[in-house]
Design an enzyme around this catalytic site. Structure first.
Site, PDB file in Angstrom:
ATOM      1  N   ASP A  49       0.818  -1.217   0.000  1.00 48.50           N
ATOM      2  CA  ASP A  49       0.000   0.000   0.000  1.00 48.50           C
ATOM      3  C   ASP A  49       0.853   1.269   0.000  1.00 48.50           C
ATOM      4  O   ASP A  49       2.085   1.210   0.156  1.00 48.50           O
ATOM      5  CB  ASP A  49      -0.962  -0.006   1.204  1.00 48.50           C
ATOM      6  N   GLU A  72      -9.916  -2.140   5.444  1.00 46.57           N
ATOM      7  CA  GLU A  72     -10.556  -1.969   6.746  1.00 46.57           C
ATOM      8  C   GLU A  72     -11.755  -2.918   6.859  1.00 46.57           C
ATOM      9  O   GLU A  72     -12.223  -3.462   5.848  1.00 46.57           O
ATOM     10  CB  GLU A  72     -11.050  -0.521   6.868  1.00 46.57           C
ATOM     11  N   HIS A 101      -7.524  -5.134  10.249  1.00 44.36           N
ATOM     12  CA  HIS A 101      -7.256  -4.814   8.839  1.00 44.36           C
ATOM     13  C   HIS A 101      -5.967  -5.470   8.357  1.00 44.36           C
ATOM     14  O   HIS A 101      -5.049  -5.726   9.133  1.00 44.36           O
ATOM     15  CB  HIS A 101      -7.270  -3.295   8.571  1.00 44.36           C
TER      16      HIS A 101
HETATM   17  C1  F6R Z   1       1.462  -1.839   6.210  1.00 41.58           C
HETATM   18  C2  F6R Z   1       0.059  -2.219   6.291  1.00 41.58           C
HETATM   19  C3  F6R Z   1      -0.733  -2.246   7.569  1.00 41.58           C
HETATM   20  C4  F6R Z   1       0.061  -2.713   8.780  1.00 41.58           C
HETATM   21  C5  F6R Z   1      -0.811  -2.723  10.032  1.00 41.58           C
HETATM   22  C6  F6R Z   1       0.000  -3.013  11.278  1.00 41.58           C
HETATM   23  O1  F6R Z   1       1.934  -1.869   4.874  1.00 41.58           O
HETATM   24  O2  F6R Z   1      -0.487  -2.496   5.276  1.00 41.58           O
HETATM   25  O3  F6R Z   1      -1.861  -3.057   7.403  1.00 41.58           O
HETATM   26  O4  F6R Z   1       0.571  -3.990   8.549  1.00 41.58           O
HETATM   27  O5  F6R Z   1      -1.452  -1.490  10.191  1.00 41.58           O
HETATM   28  O6  F6R Z   1       0.909  -1.968  11.493  1.00 41.58           O
HETATM   29  P1  F6R Z   1       2.050  -2.063  12.578  1.00 41.58           P
HETATM   30  O7  F6R Z   1       2.993  -3.106  12.122  1.00 41.58           O
HETATM   31  O8  F6R Z   1       2.708  -0.697  12.579  1.00 41.58           O
HETATM   32  O9  F6R Z   1       1.401  -2.397  13.866  1.00 41.58           O
END
Ligand code: F6R
Length: 241
Positions: free
Chosen positions: A67, A142, A137
Site C-alpha cells: 500500500d 478496513e 485490517h
Molecule cells: C502496512 C500495512 C498495515 C500494517 C498494520 C499493522 O503496509 O499495510 O496493514 O501492517 O497497520 O501496522 P504495525 O505493524 O505498525 O502495527
C-alpha cells in the site's frame, strides 16, 4: 493456517527471516510481497544482516508492496516508498528497478490501481508478508472490505488516521486516502506470512483465528488460504491460548 507462537518479538523476526530465506534460496528471482509498519522492522534488520554476512543474496528478487498513501511521493519521509528504501532496499543488494510500490502521486490513481492488480494477476507473489491492524485490517483493507476486492483507493477510517498520527508532526498532516492491494490480490500469493507482536494485537489475532470468517475482520479471510503461516509473540497470542 499454521500458527507459531514465539516468546519474544525478536524470535518472531528470526522465524520470519528463516521463512523468507528459504523462499529466496529456492527461487532466487522470487517475487516478495512486502509490508510497512513497525512489525516487519525486526525482519528487515535480519534480512539486511543476512545480506551483509553473505548468507542471502537478494540481487535477483522482485518486490511488490501492499500500500501507499495518496499525495506523498517517494521522497516524503512518511511515504511507504521512503520507508521501504531506508529500512530495507538500501540495506540489501536488491536492484531498485525490481522494487514496486504503488505511486500515491500517479496522475491517474484509478489506472495505477488497475495496472497493479493486472501485474499481480500475472505475477502472484511467491510470499506475501502482512501485519495486522488492531481492528483486523490487512494492508489498508478496513473492516467491511469485500473479500473479492482488488487494488483500490481507500478513504482511511478515523481510528487508522489516529493510529498513524504518531508518525506525522500533526494529525492534520496524515493523508486521508491511500492505495491498497485488495484482499483478493493478497490471497493470490502462493504463501502468506502474517506477523503480530504485542498485547494491542491480541484481540485482532483472536478475531482472525476464532471469529466467523467475515469482512468484519478482514484478516479472517486468510483462513480460506491453503498456505498461511502466522508468527506471533506470546502477548499477541494471549487471547487464543
Ligand atoms: C502496512 C500495512 C498495515 C500494517 C498494520 C499493522 O503496509 O499495510 O496493514 O501492517 O497497520 O501496522 P504495525 O505493524 O505498525 O502495527
Amino acid at each position: 493456517m499454521k500458527i507459531f507462537i514465539c516468546k519474544t518479538a525478536e524470535q518472531v523476526a528470526d522465524t520470519a527471516n528463516k521463512i523468507f530465506r528459504e523462499v529466496v534460496k529456492t527461487k532466487p528471482d522470487a517475487l516478495l510481497g512486502l509490508a510497512t509498519g513497525s512489525t516487519p522492522l525486526g525482519l528487515y534488520q535480519k534480512m539486511a544482516e543476512d545480506c551483509r554476512k553473505g548468507i542471502t543474496t537478494y540481487k535477483d528478487i522482485r518486490t511488490v508492496n501492499l500500500d501507499e498513501y495518496v499525495g506523498l511521493d517517494g521522497t516524503h519521509e512518511q511515504s511507504y516508498r521512503y520507508f521501504m528504501n531506508t529500512n530495507l532496499f538500501q540495506k540489501i543488494d536488491v536492484q531498485m528497478s525490481n522494487t514496486r510500490v504503488l505511486s500515491g502521486v500517479a496522475p491517474d490513481l484509478q489506472k495505477e490501481c488497475e495496472d497493479y492488480s493486472a501485474y499481480l494477476a500475472g505475477n502472484p507473489p511467491d510470499i506475501q508478508l502482512l501485519g495486522i491492524g488492531g481492528n483486523g485490517h490487512i494492508a489498508f483493507n478496513e473492516p467491511g472490505t469485500p473479500f473479492d476486492s482488488r487494488t483500490h483507493i481507500v478513504t482511511l477510517k478515523e481510528n487508522t488516521i489516529a493510529d498513524n498520527a504518531r508518525f506525522f508532526s500533526d494529525i492534520s498532516k496524515v493523508p486521508r486516502k491511500a492505495l491498497t492491494m485488495g484482499i483478493a490480490d493478497i490471497m493470490s500469493a502462493k504463501k502468506i506470512v502474517l506477523l503480530a507482536t504485542g498485547k494491542n494485537k491480541a484481540q485482532a489475532v483472536f478475531d482472525m483465528c476464532e471469529k466467523p470468517i467475515s469482512p468484519d475482520c478482514p484478516a479472517s479471510a486468510l483462513r480460506n488460504h491453503p498456505n498461511v503461516i502466522v508468527v506471533i509473540d506470546s502477548d499477541a497470542a494471549s487471547k487464543i491460548l
